[in-house]
Design a protein around this motif. Structure first.
Motif, PDB file in Angstrom:
ATOM      1  N   ALA A   1       0.817  -1.214   0.000  1.00 52.17           N
ATOM      2  CA  ALA A   1       0.000   0.000   0.000  1.00 52.17           C
ATOM      3  C   ALA A   1       0.850   1.263   0.000  1.00 52.17           C
ATOM      4  CB  ALA A   1      -0.936  -0.005   1.213  1.00 52.17           C
ATOM      5  N   ASP A   2       2.001   1.244   0.654  1.00 50.21           N
ATOM      6  CA  ASP A   2       2.854   2.435   0.718  1.00 50.21           C
ATOM      7  C   ASP A   2       3.839   2.520  -0.446  1.00 50.21           C
ATOM      8  OD1 ASP A   2       4.235   0.209   1.650  1.00 50.21           O
ATOM      9  OD2 ASP A   2       5.512   1.371   3.000  1.00 50.21           O
ATOM     10  N   LEU A   3       3.897   1.469  -1.297  1.00 51.41           N
ATOM     11  CA  LEU A   3       4.878   1.426  -2.385  1.00 51.41           C
ATOM     12  C   LEU A   3       4.243   1.554  -3.767  1.00 51.41           C
ATOM     13  CD1 LEU A   3       7.103  -1.568  -1.167  1.00 51.41           C
ATOM     14  CD2 LEU A   3       7.367   0.865  -0.647  1.00 51.41           C
ATOM     15  N   ILE A   4       2.953   1.296  -3.863  1.00 51.80           N
ATOM     16  CA  ILE A   4       2.337   1.185  -5.185  1.00 51.80           C
ATOM     17  C   ILE A   4       2.349   2.504  -5.961  1.00 51.80           C
ATOM     18  CG2 ILE A   4      -0.006   1.589  -4.298  1.00 51.80           C
ATOM     19  CD1 ILE A   4       1.037  -0.743  -7.219  1.00 51.80           C
ATOM     20  N   ILE A   5       2.139   3.631  -5.290  1.00 51.47           N
ATOM     21  CA  ILE A   5       2.085   4.913  -6.011  1.00 51.47           C
ATOM     22  C   ILE A   5       3.452   5.300  -6.570  1.00 51.47           C
ATOM     23  CG2 ILE A   5       1.556   7.378  -5.828  1.00 51.47           C
ATOM     24  CD1 ILE A   5      -0.655   6.622  -3.806  1.00 51.47           C
ATOM     25  N   PRO A   6       4.545   5.195  -5.799  1.00 46.46           N
ATOM     26  CA  PRO A   6       5.866   5.437  -6.402  1.00 46.46           C
ATOM     27  C   PRO A   6       6.155   4.494  -7.572  1.00 46.46           C
ATOM     28  CG  PRO A   6       6.034   5.483  -4.020  1.00 46.46           C
ATOM     29  CD  PRO A   6       4.647   5.022  -4.334  1.00 46.46           C
ATOM     30  N   ALA A   7       5.735   3.234  -7.454  1.00 49.14           N
ATOM     31  CA  ALA A   7       5.964   2.273  -8.537  1.00 49.14           C
ATOM     32  C   ALA A   7       5.204   2.679  -9.798  1.00 49.14           C
ATOM     33  CB  ALA A   7       5.545   0.877  -8.092  1.00 49.14           C
ATOM     34  N   ILE A   8       3.950   3.107  -9.628  1.00 50.33           N
ATOM     35  CA  ILE A   8       3.147   3.522 -10.793  1.00 50.33           C
ATOM     36  C   ILE A   8       3.766   4.759 -11.448  1.00 50.33           C
ATOM     37  CG2 ILE A   8       0.911   4.463 -11.503  1.00 50.33           C
ATOM     38  CD1 ILE A   8      -0.408   2.609  -9.480  1.00 50.33           C
ATOM     39  N   GLU A   9       4.344   5.638 -10.636  1.00 50.76           N
ATOM     40  CA  GLU A   9       5.022   6.815 -11.193  1.00 50.76           C
ATOM     41  C   GLU A   9       6.170   6.388 -12.105  1.00 50.76           C
ATOM     42  OE1 GLU A   9       4.999  10.686 -11.956  1.00 50.76           O
ATOM     43  OE2 GLU A   9       3.675   9.840 -10.418  1.00 50.76           O
ATOM     44  N   VAL A  10       6.866   5.340 -11.709  1.00 51.42           N
ATOM     45  CA  VAL A  10       7.961   4.813 -12.540  1.00 51.42           C
ATOM     46  C   VAL A  10       7.410   4.254 -13.857  1.00 51.42           C
ATOM     47  CG1 VAL A  10       9.786   3.072 -12.682  1.00 51.42           C
ATOM     48  CG2 VAL A  10       9.416   4.301 -10.540  1.00 51.42           C
ATOM     49  N   PHE A  11       6.324   3.476 -13.780  1.00 51.49           N
ATOM     50  CA  PHE A  11       5.723   2.918 -14.996  1.00 51.49           C
ATOM     51  C   PHE A  11       5.280   4.030 -15.953  1.00 51.49           C
ATOM     52  CE2 PHE A  11       4.390  -0.803 -12.150  1.00 51.49           C
ATOM     53  CZ  PHE A  11       5.477  -1.572 -12.537  1.00 51.49           C
ATOM     54  N   GLN A  12       4.625   5.049 -15.399  1.00 50.65           N
ATOM     55  CA  GLN A  12       4.134   6.144 -16.232  1.00 50.65           C
ATOM     56  C   GLN A  12       5.295   6.883 -16.888  1.00 50.65           C
ATOM     57  OE1 GLN A  12       1.455   8.914 -14.266  1.00 50.65           O
ATOM     58  NE2 GLN A  12       1.752  10.476 -15.838  1.00 50.65           N
ATOM     59  N   THR A  13       6.346   7.117 -16.122  1.00 56.56           N
ATOM     60  CA  THR A  13       7.505   7.834 -16.648  1.00 56.56           C
ATOM     61  C   THR A  13       8.192   7.037 -17.755  1.00 56.56           C
ATOM     62  OG1 THR A  13       7.843   8.861 -14.469  1.00 56.56           O
ATOM     63  CG2 THR A  13       9.683   8.944 -16.014  1.00 56.56           C
ATOM     64  N   LEU A  14       8.319   5.742 -17.561  1.00 59.16           N
ATOM     65  CA  LEU A  14       8.934   4.906 -18.603  1.00 59.16           C
ATOM     66  C   LEU A  14       8.057   4.898 -19.856  1.00 59.16           C
ATOM     67  CD1 LEU A  14      11.208   2.986 -19.458  1.00 59.16           C
ATOM     68  CD2 LEU A  14       9.818   1.094 -18.592  1.00 59.16           C
ATOM     69  N   TYR A  15       6.742   4.809 -19.664  1.00 60.32           N
ATOM     70  CA  TYR A  15       5.803   4.816 -20.795  1.00 60.32           C
ATOM     71  C   TYR A  15       6.026   6.080 -21.639  1.00 60.32           C
ATOM     72  CZ  TYR A  15       1.386   3.535 -23.134  1.00 60.32           C
ATOM     73  OH  TYR A  15       0.447   3.143 -24.046  1.00 60.32           O
ATOM     74  N   GLU A  16       6.168   7.225 -20.954  1.00 60.66           N
ATOM     75  CA  GLU A  16       6.357   8.489 -21.651  1.00 60.66           C
ATOM     76  C   GLU A  16       7.740   8.566 -22.294  1.00 60.66           C
ATOM     77  OE1 GLU A  16       3.365  10.836 -18.553  1.00 60.66           O
ATOM     78  OE2 GLU A  16       5.548  10.992 -18.344  1.00 60.66           O
ATOM     79  N   THR A  17       8.755   8.024 -21.634  1.00 60.52           N
ATOM     80  CA  THR A  17      10.116   8.032 -22.182  1.00 60.52           C
ATOM     81  C   THR A  17      10.198   7.208 -23.459  1.00 60.52           C
ATOM     82  OG1 THR A  17      11.081   8.252 -19.964  1.00 60.52           O
ATOM     83  CG2 THR A  17      12.542   7.475 -21.712  1.00 60.52           C
ATOM     84  N   VAL A  18       9.588   6.031 -23.420  1.00 65.72           N
ATOM     85  CA  VAL A  18       9.622   5.118 -24.563  1.00 65.72           C
ATOM     86  C   VAL A  18       8.651   5.563 -25.659  1.00 65.72           C
ATOM     87  CG1 VAL A  18       9.142   2.714 -25.260  1.00 65.72           C
ATOM     88  CG2 VAL A  18      10.359   3.175 -23.116  1.00 65.72           C
ATOM     89  N   ASP A  19       7.653   6.397 -25.287  1.00 69.13           N
ATOM     90  CA  ASP A  19       6.517   6.697 -26.156  1.00 69.13           C
ATOM     91  C   ASP A  19       5.875   5.370 -26.566  1.00 69.13           C
ATOM     92  OD1 ASP A  19       4.648   8.035 -27.637  1.00 69.13           O
ATOM     93  OD2 ASP A  19       5.963   8.425 -29.346  1.00 69.13           O
TER      94      ASP A  19
END
Length: 515
Positions: free
Chosen positions: A264-282
């Motif tokens: 519960a305390d880790l999921i939001i930072p993890a999702i931020e990483v996924f979103q950032t990678l998605y945007e980096t890779v397009d």
């Protein structure tokens, strides 16, 4: 030998023991999955020493696993460790203590090995030829780029969900400002790799944080089938889940369906990483691989007999496994496949129904598993077939293609087809639904032509006579049973073709002529 194999994965956040058993098909099936939330990363000092308390937590987790492995009489359990023990300066002492006090010998994976095994798991459980993988652990994040199912580039970043929380988040959940700092930091890290930027490829995510993201999204959209492997999301889906989670208190987060309480305390930072990678890779899409590091290690070990660590065809392996598990008659399947191809090609050549090469691929796949639900119950074989194929993980098939397969292979009649397709009406257009129904009707008719499984129908010829369809069936022996079933099931094709069908059975002589 028990036919069972165990692996222990000592991560920065969790420790996990998984026990596999070799199935009838030769593939490994998971029969035990024991998890301990150790959070070893929290016991790593600024000088990169794992504290005495951390070592005690590690040993306690291994003692728990040891009770399970001894119960299963496992003598050769693989035990691997990743970022936290890899970074610990006292790792040699830890390895020695574990060897002295437990049944296990720790192998500390290098950054390359950790990335490679994740890549191996993805290419052996999906049909993707090119993509970017990401595995967010507690203390590190591994990314790879593969092309033509070969590893091209890899990198291990010195951050994970747990270390990001420790570095940037003061409370249980990040504030908006803290999330911006995480995003800025991770963006800088990802942009340091030229081979990641603007790749316009699918991202395949591995690990617990990715699983939880997918599970939450499935709950939010009332997903109609089971299974998370090969589940697909886009950028908007990721943002939707993040907005939902950031709107909740920590107490509410701990009760979210699909989210493990310990994440519960880790999921939001993890999702931020996924979103950032998605945007980096397009990226084109975000796909979950339920198979990860542990599976990669076993793939390397058990496929070596083929002279490679990568399956030649993931989908072929999956269909072989289905055939073994449900005791399908392979000779019967081959013969029906031959017949349905003849029917398909002649219907297409005569322009009786619009058919494509993709339809033929679907039809061949469905022919391999038609009515496999008979294994459970003959009377309800259609229902069992649809449920199994729609809900069982089939490596190499997307969820949409899995439902297509289920609709064709379970075809009974128009009414039942409509019942099955109802939860998926937004997945398929009316034209696609009609196409799937026709393929199901065609396959059911082809199976009726081998009702006694004697392979008596050898050749098929279709002609048009006075706007009606004449199907000539050339046989090598008595066809009475096949004729009865074919006459019974031709009505489904007649409705789709909007033409009457007449069946004519003929004997073949020894030279292949008609008599």
């Amino acid at each position: 030998m028990t036919g069972k194999y165990g692996i222990i994965d000592i991560g920065s956040n969790t420790m996990r023991l998984v026990i596999y058993k070799r199935g009838r098909s030769g593939r490994l099936r998971e029969i035990e999955n024991v998890k301990v939330v150790a959070r070893l990363r929290n016991y790593l000092t600024d000088d990169d020493e794992l504290t005495e308390e951390g070592i005690r937590v590690l040993l306690e987790g291994l003692f728990t696993f040891q009770e399970v492995t001894r119960f299963h009489r496992l003598t050769n359990v693989k035990c691997v460790a990743t970022a936290t023990l890899r970074q610990a300066r006292n790792r040699n002492e830890i390895v020695r203590l574990v060897a002295e006090q437990t049944d296990f010998h720790i192998r500390i994976l290098s950054e390359y090995e950790e990335a490679y095994y994740g890549f191996l798991a993805v290419v052996n459980s999906t049909s993707l030829a090119e993509g970017i993988t990401i595995d967010i652990g507690g203390g590190s994040t591994e990314v790879t780029y593969f092309r033509n199912r070969e590893l091209i580039d890899y990198h291990s970043f010195p951050f994970g969900a747990l270390s990001l929380k420790r570095q940037f988040v003061s409370g249980n959940t990040p504030t908006e400002e803290e999330l911006k700092k995480i995003s800025s930091y991770v963006t800088e890290q990802f942009h340091s790799l030229d081979w990641l930027k603007n790749k316009k490829l699918p991202i395949i995510a591995i690990g617990g944080s990715a699983r939880n993201l997918v599970q939450i999204h499935q709950v939010l959209k009332n997903y109609p089938i089971a299974g998370i492997h090969q589940y697909e999301m886009d950028w908007k889906d990721i943002v939707t889940v993040k907005k939902y989670l950031t709107s909740l208190t920590f107490e509410q987060l701990q009760k979210v369906e699909g989210l493990s309480k310990d994440r519960a305390d880790l999921i939001i930072p993890a999702i931020e990483v996924f979103q950032t990678l998605y945007e980096t890779v397009d990226a084109k899409k975000f796909i979950l691989s339920r198979k990860g590091l542990r599976d990669g290690i076993f793939y390397e070990h058990f496929i070596q007999t083929l002279g490679t660590s990568i399956f030649p065809s993931v989908l072929e392996e999956s269909f072989f496994e289905l055939a073994q598990d449900y005791e399908l008659n392979v000779d019967h399947v081959r013969h029906v496949t031959k017949l349905v191809i003849q029917l398909f090609e002649q219907i297409r050549n005569l322009s009786l129904f619009p058919l494509t090469g993709e339809d033929l691929v679907l039809l061949k796949r469905a022919a391999h598993v038609f009515y496999l639900g008979q294994y459970i119950d003959e009377e309800a074989s259609s229902q069992h077939t649809f449920y199994i194929l729609a809900n069982r993980t089939i490596d190499g098939l997307s969820h949409r293609d899995r439902v297509k397969l289920a609709l064709i292979a379970s075809f009974k009649n128009k009414t039942v087809f409509k019942q099955y397709v109802k939860p998926f009406e937004t997945w398929f257009s009316r034209v696609e639904q009609k196409q799937l129904r026709f393929l199901g009707a065609l396959l059911k008719f082809a199976y009726s032509l081998n009702d006694t499984k004697r392979h008596i129908v050898q050749q098929i010829k279709i002609e048009i006579e006075n706007e009606n369809v004449m199907i000539h069936l050339f046989c090598n022996r008595s066809w009475r049973a096949e004729e009865y079933q074919a006459e019974k099931h031709k009505k489904h094709l007649e409705k789709m073709l909007k033409r009457s069908i007449e069946l004519k059975f003929h004997f073949l002589d020894e030279l292949g002529g008609v008599r």
